[in-house]
Design a protein around this motif. Sequence first.
Motif, mmCIF file in Angstrom:
data_model
loop_
_atom_site.group_PDB
_atom_site.id
_atom_site.type_symbol
_atom_site.label_atom_id
_atom_site.label_comp_id
_atom_site.label_asym_id
_atom_site.label_seq_id
_atom_site.Cartn_x
_atom_site.Cartn_y
_atom_site.Cartn_z
ATOM 1 N N VAL A 20 0.868 -1.172 0.000
ATOM 2 C CA VAL A 20 0.000 0.000 0.000
ATOM 3 C C VAL A 20 0.908 1.227 0.000
ATOM 4 C CG1 VAL A 20 -1.767 1.309 1.221
ATOM 5 C CG2 VAL A 20 -1.837 -1.203 1.219
ATOM 6 N N TYR A 21 0.667 2.126 -0.935
ATOM 7 C CA TYR A 21 1.490 3.324 -1.080
ATOM 8 C C TYR A 21 0.745 4.529 -0.506
ATOM 9 C CZ TYR A 21 4.927 0.895 -3.898
ATOM 10 O OH TYR A 21 5.923 0.036 -4.317
ATOM 11 N N TYR A 22 1.474 5.296 0.309
ATOM 12 C CA TYR A 22 0.899 6.454 0.984
ATOM 13 C C TYR A 22 1.637 7.728 0.585
ATOM 14 C CZ TYR A 22 -1.031 2.941 4.190
ATOM 15 O OH TYR A 22 -1.689 1.863 4.735
ATOM 16 N N CYS A 23 0.908 8.781 0.314
ATOM 17 C CA CYS A 23 1.557 10.077 0.207
ATOM 18 C C CYS A 23 1.484 10.762 1.563
ATOM 19 C CB CYS A 23 0.962 10.942 -0.899
ATOM 20 S SG CYS A 23 -0.650 11.629 -0.574
ATOM 21 N N ALA A 24 2.402 11.665 1.794
ATOM 22 C CA ALA A 24 2.512 12.280 3.107
ATOM 23 C C ALA A 24 3.077 13.681 2.989
ATOM 24 C CB ALA A 24 3.403 11.432 4.012
ATOM 25 N N GLN A 25 2.731 14.499 3.971
ATOM 26 C CA GLN A 25 3.227 15.873 4.038
ATOM 27 C C GLN A 25 3.775 16.102 5.443
ATOM 28 O OE1 GLN A 25 0.669 19.687 4.091
ATOM 29 N NE2 GLN A 25 1.199 19.405 1.925
ATOM 30 N N PRO A 26 4.942 16.738 5.548
ATOM 31 C CA PRO A 26 5.508 16.970 6.874
ATOM 32 C C PRO A 26 4.743 18.036 7.640
ATOM 33 C CG PRO A 26 6.864 17.997 5.204
ATOM 34 C CD PRO A 26 5.824 17.214 4.478
ATOM 35 N N ARG A 27 4.876 17.999 8.968
ATOM 36 C CA ARG A 27 4.243 19.031 9.783
ATOM 37 C C ARG A 27 4.852 20.393 9.470
ATOM 38 N NH1 ARG A 27 5.444 14.770 13.109
ATOM 39 N NH2 ARG A 27 3.677 13.637 13.996
ATOM 40 N N ALA A 28 6.164 20.434 9.264
ATOM 41 C CA ALA A 28 6.851 21.684 8.971
ATOM 42 C C ALA A 28 8.072 21.371 8.120
ATOM 43 C CB ALA A 28 7.258 22.383 10.260
ATOM 44 N N ASN A 29 8.579 22.363 7.431
ATOM 45 C CA ASN A 29 9.796 22.165 6.651
ATOM 46 C C ASN A 29 11.015 22.305 7.542
ATOM 47 O OD1 ASN A 29 8.703 21.674 4.075
ATOM 48 N ND2 ASN A 29 8.367 23.854 3.766
ATOM 49 N N GLY A 30 12.011 21.467 7.271
ATOM 50 C CA GLY A 30 13.263 21.574 7.978
ATOM 51 C C GLY A 30 14.385 21.903 7.014
ATOM 52 N N ARG A 31 15.617 21.892 7.517
ATOM 53 C CA ARG A 31 16.757 22.198 6.657
ATOM 54 C C ARG A 31 17.017 21.090 5.658
ATOM 55 N NH1 ARG A 31 21.469 25.058 10.356
ATOM 56 N NH2 ARG A 31 20.246 26.901 10.935
ATOM 57 N N SER A 32 16.757 19.864 6.053
ATOM 58 C CA SER A 32 16.954 18.737 5.160
ATOM 59 C C SER A 32 15.607 18.136 4.794
ATOM 60 C CB SER A 32 17.840 17.681 5.817
ATOM 61 O OG SER A 32 17.262 17.254 7.032
ATOM 62 N N LEU A 33 15.582 17.407 3.700
ATOM 63 C CA LEU A 33 14.338 16.789 3.270
ATOM 64 C C LEU A 33 13.910 15.707 4.264
ATOM 65 C CD1 LEU A 33 14.829 16.517 -0.589
ATOM 66 C CD2 LEU A 33 13.157 17.886 0.643
ATOM 67 N N PRO A 34 12.617 15.580 4.497
ATOM 68 C CA PRO A 34 12.122 14.591 5.463
ATOM 69 C C PRO A 34 12.144 13.183 4.894
ATOM 70 C CG PRO A 34 10.290 15.773 4.459
ATOM 71 C CD PRO A 34 11.540 16.391 3.911
ATOM 72 N N TRP B 2 -1.138 12.165 6.341
ATOM 73 C CA TRP B 2 -1.079 10.971 5.497
ATOM 74 C C TRP B 2 -2.371 10.808 4.713
ATOM 75 C CZ3 TRP B 2 3.391 8.085 5.488
ATOM 76 C CH2 TRP B 2 4.307 8.384 6.500
ATOM 77 N N GLY B 3 -2.221 10.253 3.493
ATOM 78 C CA GLY B 3 -3.388 9.846 2.743
ATOM 79 C C GLY B 3 -3.883 8.486 3.216
ATOM 80 N N GLN B 4 -4.941 8.006 2.567
ATOM 81 C CA GLN B 4 -5.540 6.739 2.977
ATOM 82 C C GLN B 4 -4.827 5.546 2.360
ATOM 83 O OE1 GLN B 4 -6.620 8.521 0.485
ATOM 84 N NE2 GLN B 4 -6.938 7.017 -1.134
ATOM 85 N N GLY B 5 -3.978 5.796 1.366
ATOM 86 C CA GLY B 5 -3.212 4.740 0.723
ATOM 87 C C GLY B 5 -3.879 4.200 -0.525
ATOM 88 N N THR B 6 -3.045 3.692 -1.431
ATOM 89 C CA THR B 6 -3.530 3.035 -2.644
ATOM 90 C C THR B 6 -2.727 1.754 -2.851
ATOM 91 O OG1 THR B 6 -4.037 3.346 -5.004
ATOM 92 C CG2 THR B 6 -1.999 4.344 -4.211
ATOM 93 N N GLN B 7 -3.423 0.675 -3.173
ATOM 94 C CA GLN B 7 -2.777 -0.639 -3.286
ATOM 95 C C GLN B 7 -2.083 -0.782 -4.643
ATOM 96 O OE1 GLN B 7 -2.674 -3.415 -1.013
ATOM 97 N NE2 GLN B 7 -1.204 -4.174 -2.525
ATOM 98 N N VAL B 8 -0.835 -1.229 -4.588
ATOM 99 C CA VAL B 8 -0.077 -1.592 -5.794
ATOM 100 C C VAL B 8 0.290 -3.059 -5.671
ATOM 101 C CG1 VAL B 8 2.050 -1.256 -7.079
ATOM 102 C CG2 VAL B 8 0.805 0.727 -6.196
ATOM 103 N N THR B 9 -0.093 -3.835 -6.666
ATOM 104 C CA THR B 9 0.213 -5.265 -6.676
ATOM 105 C C THR B 9 0.944 -5.603 -7.961
ATOM 106 O OG1 THR B 9 -1.774 -5.746 -5.373
ATOM 107 C CG2 THR B 9 -0.728 -7.585 -6.519
ATOM 108 N N VAL B 10 2.129 -6.195 -7.808
ATOM 109 C CA VAL B 10 2.949 -6.566 -8.956
ATOM 110 C C VAL B 10 3.013 -8.082 -9.017
ATOM 111 C CG1 VAL B 10 5.154 -6.289 -10.122
ATOM 112 C CG2 VAL B 10 4.298 -4.468 -8.627
ATOM 113 N N SER B 11 2.513 -8.630 -10.106
ATOM 114 C CA SER B 11 2.509 -10.075 -10.265
ATOM 115 C C SER B 11 3.770 -10.543 -10.983
ATOM 116 C CB SER B 11 1.272 -10.512 -11.036
ATOM 117 O OG SER B 11 1.294 -9.967 -12.345
ATOM 118 N N SER B 12 4.208 -11.734 -10.637
ATOM 119 C CA SER B 12 5.444 -12.266 -11.245
ATOM 120 C C SER B 12 5.145 -13.026 -12.530
ATOM 121 C CB SER B 12 6.149 -13.179 -10.257
ATOM 122 O OG SER B 12 5.286 -14.207 -9.847
#
Length: 126
Positions: free
Chosen positions: A93-107, A116-126
């Motif tokens: 399950v893939y989630y997008c996210a946003q930090p509470r605040a920006n810092g000097r370095s990337l979060p 956080w978002g609610q998520g979206t399912q990614v399924t990769v079959s072999s």
Amino acid sequence: QVHLVESGGGLVQSGGSLRLSCAASGRTFANYAMGWFRQAPGKEREFVATINWNGDRVVYGDSVKGRFTISRDNAKITEYLQMNSLKPEDTAVYYCAQPRANGRSLPVTYGDYGYWGQGTQVTVSS
């Protein structure tokens, strides 16, 4: 209140591609870095990628470097994750996210993010 909604997940064969989108609302999108995480069954949430406010700095998790590309369109208030050369181990399950605040370095850790978002399912079959 920040609201994040992912879309674009689905079922794909190994070696295929998917593009995830995350639509944001609630505060000025262009002011904040954004990120993607994923969580497979029985595993901890894993950092995938992050991008700074204007898109000129990005960081990727080791497992996706060279295959995934994070981007954003501040005019559309949306971030993206282009996933190429997908493998069965990318299934999660893939989630997008946003930090509470920006810092000097990337979060890059789970604790850096407050929204956080609610998520979206990614399924990769072999």
